[in-house]
Design a protein around this motif. Structure first.
Motif, PDB file in Angstrom:
ATOM      1  N   VAL A  37       3.870  28.155  -5.412  1.00  0.00           N
ATOM      2  CA  VAL A  37       4.007  29.539  -5.871  1.00  0.00           C
ATOM      3  C   VAL A  37       4.883  30.378  -4.950  1.00  0.00           C
ATOM      4  CG1 VAL A  37       1.812  29.478  -7.082  1.00  0.00           C
ATOM      5  CG2 VAL A  37       1.863  30.264  -4.721  1.00  0.00           C
ATOM      6  N   GLY A  38       5.368  29.814  -3.838  1.00  0.00           N
ATOM      7  CA  GLY A  38       6.209  30.564  -2.920  1.00  0.00           C
ATOM      8  C   GLY A  38       5.412  31.577  -2.124  1.00  0.00           C
ATOM      9  N   GLY A  39       6.125  32.532  -1.534  1.00  0.00           N
ATOM     10  CA  GLY A  39       5.460  33.565  -0.744  1.00  0.00           C
ATOM     11  C   GLY A  39       5.261  33.152   0.693  1.00  0.00           C
ATOM     12  N   GLU A  40       4.597  33.996   1.431  1.00  0.00           N
ATOM     13  CA  GLU A  40       4.361  33.750   2.851  1.00  0.00           C
ATOM     14  C   GLU A  40       3.363  32.610   3.036  1.00  0.00           C
ATOM     15  OE1 GLU A  40       2.863  36.200   6.850  1.00  0.00           O
ATOM     16  OE2 GLU A  40       3.202  37.232   4.932  1.00  0.00           O
ATOM     17  N   ALA A  41       3.678  31.735   3.977  1.00  0.00           N
ATOM     18  CA  ALA A  41       2.821  30.574   4.223  1.00  0.00           C
ATOM     19  C   ALA A  41       1.479  31.004   4.808  1.00  0.00           C
ATOM     20  CB  ALA A  41       3.508  29.613   5.176  1.00  0.00           C
ATOM     21  N   GLU A  42       0.445  30.282   4.396  1.00  0.00           N
ATOM     22  CA  GLU A  42      -0.887  30.464   4.948  1.00  0.00           C
ATOM     23  C   GLU A  42      -1.450  29.088   5.259  1.00  0.00           C
ATOM     24  OE1 GLU A  42      -3.592  33.032   2.748  1.00  0.00           O
ATOM     25  OE2 GLU A  42      -1.918  33.658   1.483  1.00  0.00           O
ATOM     26  N   GLY A  43      -2.387  29.032   6.204  1.00  0.00           N
ATOM     27  CA  GLY A  43      -3.082  27.777   6.418  1.00  0.00           C
ATOM     28  C   GLY A  43      -3.012  27.260   7.832  1.00  0.00           C
ATOM     29  N   THR A  44      -3.386  25.984   7.990  1.00  0.00           N
ATOM     30  CA  THR A  44      -3.514  25.375   9.303  1.00  0.00           C
ATOM     31  C   THR A  44      -3.212  23.889   9.222  1.00  0.00           C
ATOM     32  OG1 THR A  44      -5.054  24.934  11.136  1.00  0.00           O
ATOM     33  CG2 THR A  44      -5.981  24.963   8.908  1.00  0.00           C
ATOM     34  N   THR A  82       0.853  -1.180   0.000  1.00  0.00           N
ATOM     35  CA  THR A  82       0.000   0.000   0.000  1.00  0.00           C
ATOM     36  C   THR A  82       0.893   1.235   0.000  1.00  0.00           C
ATOM     37  OG1 THR A  82      -1.924  -0.998   1.052  1.00  0.00           O
ATOM     38  CG2 THR A  82      -1.623   1.356   1.391  1.00  0.00           C
ATOM     39  N   PHE A  83       0.507   2.230  -0.781  1.00  0.00           N
ATOM     40  CA  PHE A  83       1.205   3.514  -0.833  1.00  0.00           C
ATOM     41  C   PHE A  83       0.182   4.615  -0.607  1.00  0.00           C
ATOM     42  CE2 PHE A  83       1.287   6.844  -4.251  1.00  0.00           C
ATOM     43  CZ  PHE A  83       2.041   7.779  -3.562  1.00  0.00           C
ATOM     44  N   VAL A  84       0.566   5.624   0.170  1.00  0.00           N
ATOM     45  CA  VAL A  84      -0.343   6.748   0.398  1.00  0.00           C
ATOM     46  C   VAL A  84       0.463   8.004   0.682  1.00  0.00           C
ATOM     47  CG1 VAL A  84      -0.616   6.333   2.887  1.00  0.00           C
ATOM     48  CG2 VAL A  84      -2.431   7.492   1.611  1.00  0.00           C
ATOM     49  N   SER A  85      -0.047   9.131   0.182  1.00  0.00           N
ATOM     50  CA  SER A  85       0.556  10.436   0.414  1.00  0.00           C
ATOM     51  C   SER A  85      -0.542  11.483   0.306  1.00  0.00           C
ATOM     52  CB  SER A  85       1.660  10.701  -0.615  1.00  0.00           C
ATOM     53  OG  SER A  85       2.320  11.930  -0.367  1.00  0.00           O
ATOM     54  N   MET A  86      -0.375  12.603   0.984  1.00  0.00           N
ATOM     55  CA  MET A  86      -1.352  13.687   0.883  1.00  0.00           C
ATOM     56  C   MET A  86      -1.114  14.501  -0.382  1.00  0.00           C
ATOM     57  SD  MET A  86      -1.825  17.040   3.322  1.00  0.00           S
ATOM     58  CE  MET A  86      -3.214  18.161   3.111  1.00  0.00           C
ATOM     59  N   LEU A  87      -2.181  14.860  -1.076  1.00  0.00           N
ATOM     60  CA  LEU A  87      -2.132  15.896  -2.098  1.00  0.00           C
ATOM     61  C   LEU A  87      -2.179  17.225  -1.353  1.00  0.00           C
ATOM     62  CD1 LEU A  87      -4.660  14.300  -4.589  1.00  0.00           C
ATOM     63  CD2 LEU A  87      -2.211  14.598  -4.998  1.00  0.00           C
ATOM     64  N   VAL A  88      -1.027  17.860  -1.215  1.00  0.00           N
ATOM     65  CA  VAL A  88      -0.883  18.962  -0.265  1.00  0.00           C
ATOM     66  C   VAL A  88      -1.822  20.132  -0.563  1.00  0.00           C
ATOM     67  CG1 VAL A  88       0.748  20.679   0.624  1.00  0.00           C
ATOM     68  CG2 VAL A  88       1.479  18.314   0.325  1.00  0.00           C
ATOM     69  N   ALA A  89      -1.973  20.484  -1.824  1.00  0.00           N
ATOM     70  CA  ALA A  89      -2.823  21.627  -2.174  1.00  0.00           C
ATOM     71  C   ALA A  89      -4.261  21.184  -2.436  1.00  0.00           C
ATOM     72  CB  ALA A  89      -2.251  22.358  -3.378  1.00  0.00           C
ATOM     73  N   THR A  90      -4.812  20.454  -1.463  1.00  0.00           N
ATOM     74  CA  THR A  90      -6.226  20.079  -1.447  1.00  0.00           C
ATOM     75  C   THR A  90      -6.692  20.123   0.001  1.00  0.00           C
ATOM     76  OG1 THR A  90      -5.847  17.698  -1.127  1.00  0.00           O
ATOM     77  CG2 THR A  90      -5.930  18.502  -3.411  1.00  0.00           C
ATOM     78  N   ASN A  91      -8.011  20.154   0.191  1.00  0.00           N
ATOM     79  CA  ASN A  91      -8.535  20.115   1.558  1.00  0.00           C
ATOM     80  C   ASN A  91      -8.383  18.753   2.196  1.00  0.00           C
ATOM     81  OD1 ASN A  91     -10.215  22.450   0.223  1.00  0.00           O
ATOM     82  ND2 ASN A  91     -10.389  22.758   2.435  1.00  0.00           N
ATOM     83  N   GLU A 140     -10.920  25.010  -1.109  1.00  0.00           N
ATOM     84  CA  GLU A 140      -9.784  25.448  -1.922  1.00  0.00           C
ATOM     85  C   GLU A 140      -9.252  26.805  -1.473  1.00  0.00           C
ATOM     86  OE1 GLU A 140     -10.620  25.067  -6.097  1.00  0.00           O
ATOM     87  OE2 GLU A 140     -11.266  22.977  -5.909  1.00  0.00           O
ATOM     88  N   GLU A 141      -9.458  27.138  -0.209  1.00  0.00           N
ATOM     89  CA  GLU A 141      -8.949  28.376   0.377  1.00  0.00           C
ATOM     90  C   GLU A 141      -7.643  28.077   1.107  1.00  0.00           C
ATOM     91  OE1 GLU A 141     -10.192  31.373   0.127  1.00  0.00           O
ATOM     92  OE2 GLU A 141     -12.210  31.001  -0.682  1.00  0.00           O
ATOM     93  N   PHE A 142      -6.609  28.902   0.876  1.00  0.00           N
ATOM     94  CA  PHE A 142      -5.331  28.678   1.550  1.00  0.00           C
ATOM     95  C   PHE A 142      -5.484  28.612   3.062  1.00  0.00           C
ATOM     96  CE2 PHE A 142      -3.189  30.594  -2.335  1.00  0.00           C
ATOM     97  CZ  PHE A 142      -2.652  29.381  -2.758  1.00  0.00           C
ATOM     98  N   ALA A 143      -6.402  29.385   3.613  1.00  0.00           N
ATOM     99  CA  ALA A 143      -6.604  29.407   5.068  1.00  0.00           C
ATOM    100  C   ALA A 143      -7.032  28.048   5.598  1.00  0.00           C
ATOM    101  CB  ALA A 143      -7.643  30.462   5.440  1.00  0.00           C
ATOM    102  N   ASP A 144      -7.659  27.229   4.737  1.00  0.00           N
ATOM    103  CA  ASP A 144      -8.149  25.920   5.167  1.00  0.00           C
ATOM    104  C   ASP A 144      -7.200  24.783   4.793  1.00  0.00           C
ATOM    105  OD1 ASP A 144     -10.495  27.174   6.060  1.00  0.00           O
ATOM    106  OD2 ASP A 144     -11.421  26.994   4.075  1.00  0.00           O
TER     107      ASP A 144
END
Length: 289
Positions: free
Chosen positions: A235-242, A177-186, A221-225
């Protein structure tokens, strides 16, 4: 159900190779690293291979019957290469496990367990590590040391787009079994659920892994979430999220094929979307040390 058509017993010529592999041993603890990047944890805790063939379980079938018989104690070594095929979706460090066929870490059409939910929503490997440690039918496991970014590395992170993991397990472990998070998804993952391991030494199998929505969090699909590296890895820049789940976004769904990035929030589909398969996984049985 999650595996894609594979080229059985066929080494792919286009699979990248490297001498700088993560070398992870058979029954030791494998540090997932407490890895942080741009303020967000991509993997926490420790992933360990399953228990030794002890307590009279000489054949490695997890039953503790001690009847030996088929040489189950002999370690089989595997080399697993995971490659990010997407143009704009980073993965958390990939986790792979060699196990008996009874194990099911995740399954399309079923609700996600706690380990899958925490990985999909928060990039948290802790519950997955606990699942591995507590499941005797999981006979070996390994986890990468860094996130996997798209080949073009659009965020100029210096992270790799593929990694090669070594693991070992006894003969009772017939599946991977292989698993990884798709980082830019909720709450997205990329993975393979219980695919056959190669049997003969030098035999190689190539699998293609799709993305899945685990159905536990709304796709805002909000960076905050999202986890903070969702932005910085691409895309770089200042990190956002939780790295905490938001009860207000909770869903009571099941694991389904991921719909992709719809452009309803901060994620531009032209940047973050992907075509399936999201990943390629090559598994080779190699000579024992």
């Amino acid at each position: 159900m999650t595996q894609q058509p594979n080229d059985t017993d066929d080494r792919r010529d286009d699979v990248p190779t490297t001498n700088d592999r993560s070398s992870l041993t058979r029954r030791g603890a494998l540090a997932a690293g407490g890895l942080t990047l741009a303020g967000g944890a991509l993997g926490t805790g420790v992933v360990a291979a399953s228990q030794e063939n002890g307590n009279g379980d000489e054949n490695g079938d997890g039953n503790g019957d001690g009847n030996g018989g088929n040489g189950g104690n002999a370690a089989r070594n595997y080399r697993v290469t995971v490659m990010n095929n997407t143009p704009g979706q980073p993965f958390t460090p990939p986790a792979v496990a060699a196990h008996q066929p009874s194990v099911e870490v995740f399954s399309v059409g079923d609700p996600a367990n706690e380990a899958t939910q925490q990985l999909a929503e928060n990039g948290n490997l802790g519950p997955l590590a606990q699942l591995i440690e507590e499941t005797n039918a999981i006979r070996g496991a390994a986890v990468g040391e860094a996130p996997l970014v798209p080949k073009d590395d659009p965020g100029d992170t210096g992270n790799p787009y593929f990694t090669t993991l070594d693991l070992a397990a006894d003969a009772s472990a017939t599946h991977l079994t292989f698993v990884s998070m798709l980082v830019a998804t909720n709450d997205g993952i990329v993975g393979l659920d219980t695919v056959p391991l190669p049997e003969a030494v030098n035999e190689s199998r190539t699998y293609y892994a799709n993305g899945y929505d685990v159905g536990t969090e709304e796709n805002t699909e909000e960076f905050a979430d999202l986890v903070p590296p969702a932005k910085t890895l691409i895309v770089g820049g200042e990190a956002e999220g939780t790295v905490e789940s938001d009860p207000d976004l909770a869903e009571d769904g099941v694991i389904t094929p991921h719909p992709g990035i719809q452009g309803t929030g901060d994620l531009d589909p032209d940047v973050y979307d992907w075509s399936e398969p999201a990943a390629m996984v090559q598994v080779e049985r190699v000579e024992s040390d």
